[in-house]
Design a protein around this motif. Sequence first.
Motif, short mmCIF file in Angstrom:
data_model
loop_
_atom_site.label_atom_id
_atom_site.label_comp_id
_atom_site.label_asym_id
_atom_site.label_seq_id
_atom_site.Cartn_x
_atom_site.Cartn_y
_atom_site.Cartn_z
N PRO A 10 0.74 -1.06 -0.02
CA PRO A 10 -0.12 0.01 0.06
C PRO A 10 0.85 1.38 -0.11
N GLU A 11 2.00 1.22 0.59
CA GLU A 11 3.01 2.24 0.64
C GLU A 11 3.35 2.71 -0.59
N ARG A 12 3.28 1.77 -1.54
CA ARG A 12 3.65 2.33 -3.19
C ARG A 12 2.48 1.97 -4.03
N HIS A 13 1.35 2.44 -3.28
CA HIS A 13 0.16 2.28 -4.08
C HIS A 13 0.06 0.71 -4.90
N ASN A 14 0.49 -0.29 -4.28
CA ASN A 14 0.68 -1.52 -4.76
C ASN A 14 1.14 -1.70 -6.23
N ALA A 15 2.53 -0.88 -6.47
CA ALA A 15 3.14 -1.00 -7.40
C ALA A 15 3.57 -2.35 -7.53
N MET A 16 3.59 -2.97 -8.92
CA MET A 16 4.02 -4.41 -8.92
C MET A 16 5.35 -4.46 -9.72
N MET A 41 -4.29 3.75 -18.99
CA MET A 41 -3.39 3.01 -19.78
C MET A 41 -2.18 3.66 -19.98
N LYS A 42 -1.32 3.70 -19.14
CA LYS A 42 -0.25 4.68 -19.03
C LYS A 42 1.04 4.45 -19.93
N GLU A 43 1.17 3.19 -20.35
CA GLU A 43 2.18 2.60 -20.99
C GLU A 43 3.00 3.64 -22.00
N PRO A 44 1.98 4.03 -23.03
CA PRO A 44 2.43 4.67 -24.11
C PRO A 44 3.12 6.09 -23.71
N ALA A 45 2.74 6.66 -22.53
CA ALA A 45 3.20 8.02 -22.22
C ALA A 45 4.60 7.53 -21.79
N LEU A 46 5.20 6.43 -21.48
CA LEU A 46 6.26 6.08 -20.89
C LEU A 46 7.15 5.47 -22.14
N GLY A 47 6.69 5.62 -23.31
CA GLY A 47 7.34 5.05 -24.50
C GLY A 47 7.38 3.57 -24.50
N GLY A 52 -9.51 3.29 -6.26
CA GLY A 52 -8.50 4.32 -6.46
C GLY A 52 -7.87 4.12 -7.88
N HIS A 53 -6.53 4.53 -7.91
CA HIS A 53 -6.01 4.23 -9.05
C HIS A 53 -5.67 2.57 -9.73
N ALA A 54 -5.83 2.53 -11.02
CA ALA A 54 -5.69 1.32 -11.42
C ALA A 54 -4.80 1.90 -12.76
N ILE A 55 -3.33 1.91 -12.91
CA ILE A 55 -2.70 2.57 -13.87
C ILE A 55 -1.78 1.34 -14.57
N GLY A 56 -1.87 1.72 -15.77
CA GLY A 56 -0.95 0.69 -16.52
C GLY A 56 -0.97 -0.84 -16.20
N ALA A 57 0.07 -1.24 -15.58
CA ALA A 57 -0.02 -2.84 -15.41
C ALA A 57 -1.24 -3.17 -14.39
N GLY A 58 -1.53 -2.42 -13.61
CA GLY A 58 -2.60 -2.41 -12.79
C GLY A 58 -3.91 -2.20 -13.56
N SER A 96 -0.74 1.17 -8.82
CA SER A 96 -0.08 2.37 -9.52
C SER A 96 0.64 1.60 -10.67
N GLY A 97 0.65 0.26 -11.02
CA GLY A 97 1.25 -0.37 -12.15
C GLY A 97 2.64 -0.65 -11.90
N ILE A 98 3.47 -0.68 -12.93
CA ILE A 98 4.78 -1.20 -12.89
C ILE A 98 5.58 -0.27 -11.80
N ASP A 99 6.30 -1.13 -10.83
CA ASP A 99 7.13 -0.23 -10.07
C ASP A 99 8.16 0.34 -10.82
N THR A 100 8.33 1.63 -10.74
CA THR A 100 9.32 2.30 -11.60
C THR A 100 10.79 2.10 -11.27
N ALA A 101 10.86 1.41 -10.12
CA ALA A 101 12.46 1.11 -9.88
C ALA A 101 12.80 -0.02 -10.93
N1 ACO Z 1 6.09 2.63 -8.66
C1 ACO Z 1 6.93 2.95 -7.68
N2 ACO Z 1 6.66 3.78 -6.72
C2 ACO Z 1 5.54 4.40 -6.89
C3 ACO Z 1 4.50 3.94 -7.84
C4 ACO Z 1 5.13 3.28 -8.97
N3 ACO Z 1 4.39 2.77 -10.04
N4 ACO Z 1 3.54 4.48 -7.70
C5 ACO Z 1 3.66 5.28 -6.38
N5 ACO Z 1 4.71 4.98 -6.11
C6 ACO Z 1 5.26 5.61 -4.63
C7 ACO Z 1 5.62 7.10 -4.79
O1 ACO Z 1 6.63 7.22 -5.50
C8 ACO Z 1 5.47 7.74 -3.17
O2 ACO Z 1 6.80 7.22 -2.85
P1 ACO Z 1 7.43 8.17 -1.68
O3 ACO Z 1 6.44 8.24 -0.28
O4 ACO Z 1 8.84 7.42 -1.27
O5 ACO Z 1 7.64 9.44 -2.15
C9 ACO Z 1 4.52 6.66 -2.70
O6 ACO Z 1 4.24 5.63 -3.88
C10 ACO Z 1 3.07 7.66 -2.75
O7 ACO Z 1 2.83 7.89 -3.86
P2 ACO Z 1 2.59 9.51 -4.27
O8 ACO Z 1 2.56 9.82 -5.68
O9 ACO Z 1 2.83 10.24 -3.26
O10 ACO Z 1 0.74 9.41 -4.08
P3 ACO Z 1 -0.18 10.27 -4.85
O11 ACO Z 1 -1.66 9.81 -4.12
O12 ACO Z 1 0.05 11.77 -4.96
O13 ACO Z 1 -0.50 9.46 -6.42
C11 ACO Z 1 -0.32 7.88 -7.99
C12 ACO Z 1 -0.40 8.21 -6.55
C13 ACO Z 1 -1.37 8.72 -8.93
C14 ACO Z 1 -0.44 6.23 -8.17
C15 ACO Z 1 1.09 8.42 -8.42
O14 ACO Z 1 2.02 7.93 -7.31
C16 ACO Z 1 1.65 7.74 -9.75
O15 ACO Z 1 1.32 8.56 -10.95
N6 ACO Z 1 2.63 7.01 -9.83
C17 ACO Z 1 2.96 6.42 -10.85
C18 ACO Z 1 1.94 5.44 -11.79
C19 ACO Z 1 2.90 5.11 -13.04
O16 ACO Z 1 3.63 6.00 -14.04
N7 ACO Z 1 2.91 3.64 -13.17
C20 ACO Z 1 3.60 2.89 -14.41
C21 ACO Z 1 2.52 2.87 -15.38
S1 ACO Z 1 2.98 2.04 -16.60
C22 ACO Z 1 2.94 0.42 -16.51
O17 ACO Z 1 2.60 0.02 -15.42
C23 ACO Z 1 3.52 -0.85 -17.57
#
Ligand code: ACO
Length: 273
Positions: A37-43, A158-164, A132-138, A76-81
């Motif tokens: 939850p602290e990463r919005h369930n990034a995967m 569906m955020k993927e194209p914005a990330l290339g 809440g958010h269901a972004i990209g992989a979510g 929030s989709g793929i863990d950007t890490a």
């Molecule tokens: N990967 C890694 N960390 C994440 C991700 C993610 N996808 N999403 C959120 N987090 C982290 C944030 O970096 C933040 O970390 P911090 O507390 O160390 O600063 C924490 O989760 C809380 O996120 P916030 O951005 O502070 O929360 P907010 O409510 O303002 O926004 C939102 C939530 C909309 C989900 C935003 O974090 C976001 O846009 N995240 C990235 C989404 C993204 O681009 N995902 C990839 C899509 S493409 C694909 O899935 C293949």
Amino acid sequence: MAGTALPTDDELAAAGLRLAVEEGASGGVARITLARPERHNAMTDRTWTALAHVGHALPASVRIVVIDGEGPSFSSGIDTAMFAPGNEDSALNRFIRDPAGRAELDAAIAGYQEGFLWLRRPDIVSVAAVHGHAIGAGFQLALACDLRILSDDADLCMKEPALGLVPDLTGTKPLVDIVGVHRALELCLTTRTVGAEEARELRLAELVVPRDQLAGAVDDLVTALLETPRDAAAATKELLLGAPGRTLAEQAAAERAAQVERFAAWAAAAGRG
Ligand code: ACO
């Protein structure tokens, strides 16, 4: 991997997941919770391979799979890490460093997709409970499920194209099947966010409920699904999933074949098989 044990709680936790399997008189229900939850369930890639492992190892008694998310978002989709420079665990980074490894990357993505594809298996019904958010992989994980119940605060993107990138976790097929190619194009190429009400209008949600009623609405759906006899449900799901790829005559033939099997099962149950 059939017949293997389910991942341990520690393995699931390391992948950002929790799993609970409830056995009941009408069949089992597996509840998979995205639990970072602290990463919005990034995967991560571990999340997807653990999901595949769960799919392979679920007890045969399980008829329903519910996927939900802990904390403020579904995912929030793929863990950007995974893209962070120096993350050598990531097949994506290894490929960027050594672009000759195309086959390795293709195989890695195929493994990730396994975590999504099993959710369409005929012997289970999969339900995504999205808030809440269901972004990209979510969003793609929600699309991999048979049914989606959204809370009124859900936002799909569906955020993927914005990330290339392209959406590659099996989401494009269900998206096009549900909203049509033109709307899918618009959603993916603008990467705009679709709120819950629009999601219902686009048939991306079977139901939208207030946030505090999401769990109850999912439980009601699960109860109703369990009331339908298991084998009839599986045969009907298989028939329906195959329908878009068949002509009317082919589908009529598929209905007959499935019904003959149903009657044969009845006859066998009556000792006349
Ligand atoms: N990967 C890694 N960390 C994440 C991700 C993610 N996808 N999403 C959120 N987090 C982290 C944030 O970096 C933040 O970390 P911090 O507390 O160390 O600063 C924490 O989760 C809380 O996120 P916030 O951005 O502070 O929360 P907010 O409510 O303002 O926004 C939102 C939530 C909309 C989900 C935003 O974090 C976001 O846009 N995240 C990235 C989404 C993204 O681009 N995902 C990839 C899509 S493409 C694909 O899935 C293949």
